[in-house]
Design a protein around this motif. Structure first.
Motif, PDB file in Angstrom:
ATOM      1  N   MET A   1       0.827  -1.198   0.000  1.00 18.72           N
ATOM      2  CA  MET A   1       0.000   0.000   0.000  1.00 18.72           C
ATOM      3  C   MET A   1       0.869   1.259   0.000  1.00 18.72           C
ATOM      4  O   MET A   1       0.576   2.227  -0.691  1.00 18.72           O
ATOM      5  N   GLN A   2       1.932   1.258   0.783  1.00 26.84           N
ATOM      6  CA  GLN A   2       2.812   2.419   0.823  1.00 26.84           C
ATOM      7  C   GLN A   2       3.440   2.691  -0.535  1.00 26.84           C
ATOM      8  O   GLN A   2       3.607   3.849  -0.919  1.00 26.84           O
ATOM      9  N   VAL A   3       3.764   1.626  -1.271  1.00 29.07           N
ATOM     10  CA  VAL A   3       4.331   1.801  -2.610  1.00 29.07           C
ATOM     11  C   VAL A   3       3.321   2.466  -3.524  1.00 29.07           C
ATOM     12  O   VAL A   3       3.650   3.392  -4.282  1.00 29.07           O
ATOM     13  N   ASP A   4       2.051   2.040  -3.444  1.00 24.49           N
ATOM     14  CA  ASP A   4       1.004   2.638  -4.270  1.00 24.49           C
ATOM     15  C   ASP A   4       0.841   4.120  -3.958  1.00 24.49           C
ATOM     16  O   ASP A   4       0.644   4.939  -4.863  1.00 24.49           O
ATOM     17  N   VAL A   5       0.914   4.450  -2.682  1.00 22.35           N
ATOM     18  CA  VAL A   5       0.788   5.854  -2.281  1.00 22.35           C
ATOM     19  C   VAL A   5       1.947   6.680  -2.817  1.00 22.35           C
ATOM     20  O   VAL A   5       1.757   7.796  -3.327  1.00 22.35           O
ATOM     21  N   LEU A   6       3.152   6.133  -2.730  1.00 23.56           N
ATOM     22  CA  LEU A   6       4.323   6.842  -3.237  1.00 23.56           C
ATOM     23  C   LEU A   6       4.231   7.055  -4.744  1.00 23.56           C
ATOM     24  O   LEU A   6       4.557   8.133  -5.252  1.00 23.56           O
ATOM     25  N   VAL A   7       3.784   6.013  -5.451  1.00 22.83           N
ATOM     26  CA  VAL A   7       3.639   6.123  -6.901  1.00 22.83           C
ATOM     27  C   VAL A   7       2.600   7.184  -7.251  1.00 22.83           C
ATOM     28  O   VAL A   7       2.800   8.005  -8.158  1.00 22.83           O
ATOM     29  N   GLU A   8       1.497   7.192  -6.517  1.00 21.13           N
ATOM     30  CA  GLU A   8       0.440   8.172  -6.774  1.00 21.13           C
ATOM     31  C   GLU A   8       0.939   9.591  -6.521  1.00 21.13           C
ATOM     32  O   GLU A   8       0.665  10.517  -7.300  1.00 21.13           O
ATOM     33  N   ARG A   9       1.697   9.769  -5.453  1.00 25.40           N
ATOM     34  CA  ARG A   9       2.239  11.100  -5.146  1.00 25.40           C
ATOM     35  C   ARG A   9       3.242  11.536  -6.207  1.00 25.40           C
ATOM     36  O   ARG A   9       3.277  12.704  -6.602  1.00 25.40           O
ATOM     37  N   LEU A  10       4.050  10.586  -6.668  1.00 27.20           N
ATOM     38  CA  LEU A  10       5.033  10.905  -7.707  1.00 27.20           C
ATOM     39  C   LEU A  10       4.340  11.305  -8.996  1.00 27.20           C
ATOM     40  O   LEU A  10       4.757  12.258  -9.673  1.00 27.20           O
ATOM     41  N   GLU A  11       3.286  10.582  -9.344  1.00 29.90           N
ATOM     42  CA  GLU A  11       2.545  10.913 -10.560  1.00 29.90           C
ATOM     43  C   GLU A  11       1.940  12.312 -10.471  1.00 29.90           C
ATOM     44  O   GLU A  11       1.958  13.063 -11.448  1.00 29.90           O
ATOM     45  N   ARG A  12       1.393  12.640  -9.305  1.00 29.13           N
ATOM     46  CA  ARG A  12       0.816  13.978  -9.143  1.00 29.13           C
ATOM     47  C   ARG A  12       1.891  15.051  -9.254  1.00 29.13           C
ATOM     48  O   ARG A  12       1.676  16.110  -9.846  1.00 29.13           O
ATOM     49  N   ALA A  13       3.055  14.774  -8.673  1.00 35.18           N
ATOM     50  CA  ALA A  13       4.142  15.755  -8.728  1.00 35.18           C
ATOM     51  C   ALA A  13       4.634  15.971 -10.161  1.00 35.18           C
ATOM     52  O   ALA A  13       5.076  17.072 -10.514  1.00 35.18           O
ATOM     53  N   LEU A  14       4.552  14.915 -10.977  1.00 35.60           N
ATOM     54  CA  LEU A  14       5.041  15.004 -12.353  1.00 35.60           C
ATOM     55  C   LEU A  14       3.964  15.374 -13.360  1.00 35.60           C
ATOM     56  O   LEU A  14       4.242  15.444 -14.563  1.00 35.60           O
ATOM     57  N   ASP A  15       2.755  15.606 -12.884  1.00 37.84           N
ATOM     58  CA  ASP A  15       1.655  15.967 -13.791  1.00 37.84           C
ATOM     59  C   ASP A  15       1.974  17.184 -14.667  1.00 37.84           C
ATOM     60  O   ASP A  15       1.671  17.186 -15.865  1.00 37.84           O
ATOM     61  N   PRO A  16       2.574  18.251 -14.108  1.00 36.65           N
ATOM     62  CA  PRO A  16       2.877  19.408 -14.975  1.00 36.65           C
ATOM     63  C   PRO A  16       3.806  19.045 -16.134  1.00 36.65           C
ATOM     64  O   PRO A  16       3.616  19.528 -17.260  1.00 36.65           O
ATOM     65  N   ALA A  17       4.810  18.209 -15.859  1.00 35.57           N
ATOM     66  CA  ALA A  17       5.717  17.791 -16.934  1.00 35.57           C
ATOM     67  C   ALA A  17       4.970  16.968 -17.981  1.00 35.57           C
ATOM     68  O   ALA A  17       5.175  17.140 -19.190  1.00 35.57           O
ATOM     69  N   ARG A  18       4.103  16.080 -17.532  1.00 33.98           N
ATOM     70  CA  ARG A  18       3.338  15.263 -18.472  1.00 33.98           C
ATOM     71  C   ARG A  18       2.424  16.124 -19.336  1.00 33.98           C
ATOM     72  O   ARG A  18       2.330  15.926 -20.557  1.00 33.98           O
ATOM     73  N   GLU A  19       1.758  17.077 -18.701  1.00 35.53           N
ATOM     74  CA  GLU A  19       0.842  17.938 -19.448  1.00 35.53           C
ATOM     75  C   GLU A  19       1.580  18.781 -20.483  1.00 35.53           C
ATOM     76  O   GLU A  19       1.028  19.114 -21.535  1.00 35.53           O
ATOM     77  N   ALA A  20       2.837  19.125 -20.181  1.00 32.78           N
ATOM     78  CA  ALA A  20       3.620  19.925 -21.132  1.00 32.78           C
ATOM     79  C   ALA A  20       4.181  19.074 -22.260  1.00 32.78           C
ATOM     80  O   ALA A  20       4.254  19.528 -23.417  1.00 32.78           O
ATOM     81  N   LEU A  21       4.575  17.834 -21.950  1.00 31.82           N
ATOM     82  CA  LEU A  21       5.272  17.003 -22.938  1.00 31.82           C
ATOM     83  C   LEU A  21       4.350  16.232 -23.869  1.00 31.82           C
ATOM     84  O   LEU A  21       4.667  16.046 -25.051  1.00 31.82           O
TER      85      LEU A  21
END
Length: 234
Positions: A1-21
């Motif tokens: 579960m902790q891994v899933d939470v970390l992955v979700e947080r990482l994805e949210r943090a990288l959302d601006p880069a994804r939206e730009a690229l």
């Protein structure tokens, strides 16, 4: 579960880069221009190898060809800086670039094969795509080290051990970064989508950049040799 939470947080943090690229890597004009630039870079490389750097071993010619094919002008700049017989002097930084390119050529082929099969053709879930792609990349990169060692007369056990210790850190960092970048940008893309290929090409270069400090450190520590100095072949 902790891994899933970390992955979700990482994805949210990288959302601006994804939206730009994503729009850029999906743009037919941008990707068409990139294809032209890559083709021109490969042509320059092949001309230089044929006219000025015939002395390079066939393995390194193949390594540089794949590096430029994956990364276009960036790969060509790396070759010009670290891979030609005309370099003025060798250095840790040049050896690091050559070592990374050697790893990159095999791992890149494995990554392309893995993503194409697991995601593009079989449509597997994200976790399976990541696992299969890493497996192919590791196998290709590992084989590119073991094969030449066996040809030089090194025993199988020694060659496998040497490849394991010298290549595993570099391959792991390169592929975790590259595969993660690719899936972040194009996890839902299909093989017919421009984003599928654009994200794959972009992720390869990101993986190279991530693995370079690791390779330079391994060369400095004496774990890797950094490939032979090309200036000695001129």
């Amino acid at each position: 579960m902790q891994v899933d939470v970390l992955v979700e947080r990482l994805e949210r943090a990288l959302d601006p880069a994804r939206e730009a690229l994503v729009p850029v890597l999906s743009d037919p004009v941008v990707m068409g221009a990139w294809a032209v630039v890559v083709a021109a870079s490969v042509a320059v490389l092949l001309w230089d190898l044929r006219e000025r750097n015939r002395a390079l071993p066939s393995l390194m010619k193949a390594v540089w060809t794949l590096t430029v094919l994956y990364s276009g002008p960036f790969g060509l700049v790396v070759y010009w800086y670290a891979g030609r017989t005309q370099i003025p002097r060798d250095s840790l930084w040049r050896r690091g670039f050559r070592s990374t390119a050697h790893c990159y050529s095999g791992c890149g082929a494995g990554e392309v094969t893995g993503v194409l099969l697991a995601q593009g053709l079989l449509g597997l879930a994200v976790g399976w795509v990541a696992a299969a792609t890493f497996g192919f990349a590791y196998l290709f990169g590992f084989s590119l080290t073991v094969g030449p060692l066996l040809q030089e007369g090194v025993g199988l056990r020694e060659a496998v051990a040497d490849a394991f210790y010298s290549e595993t850190p570099s391959i792991t960092v390169m592929e975790v970064t590259a595969i993660g970048t690719d899936l972040l940008l194009a996890a839902d893309a299909h093989v017919g989508d421009l984003l599928f290929w654009g994200a794959l090409a972009f992720s390869l270069s990101v993986g190279y950049l991530a693995a370079y400090p690791v390779n330079a450190a391994l060369v400095r520590a004496g774990v890797k040799e950094g490939m032979k100095n090309p200036a000695e072949m001129g």
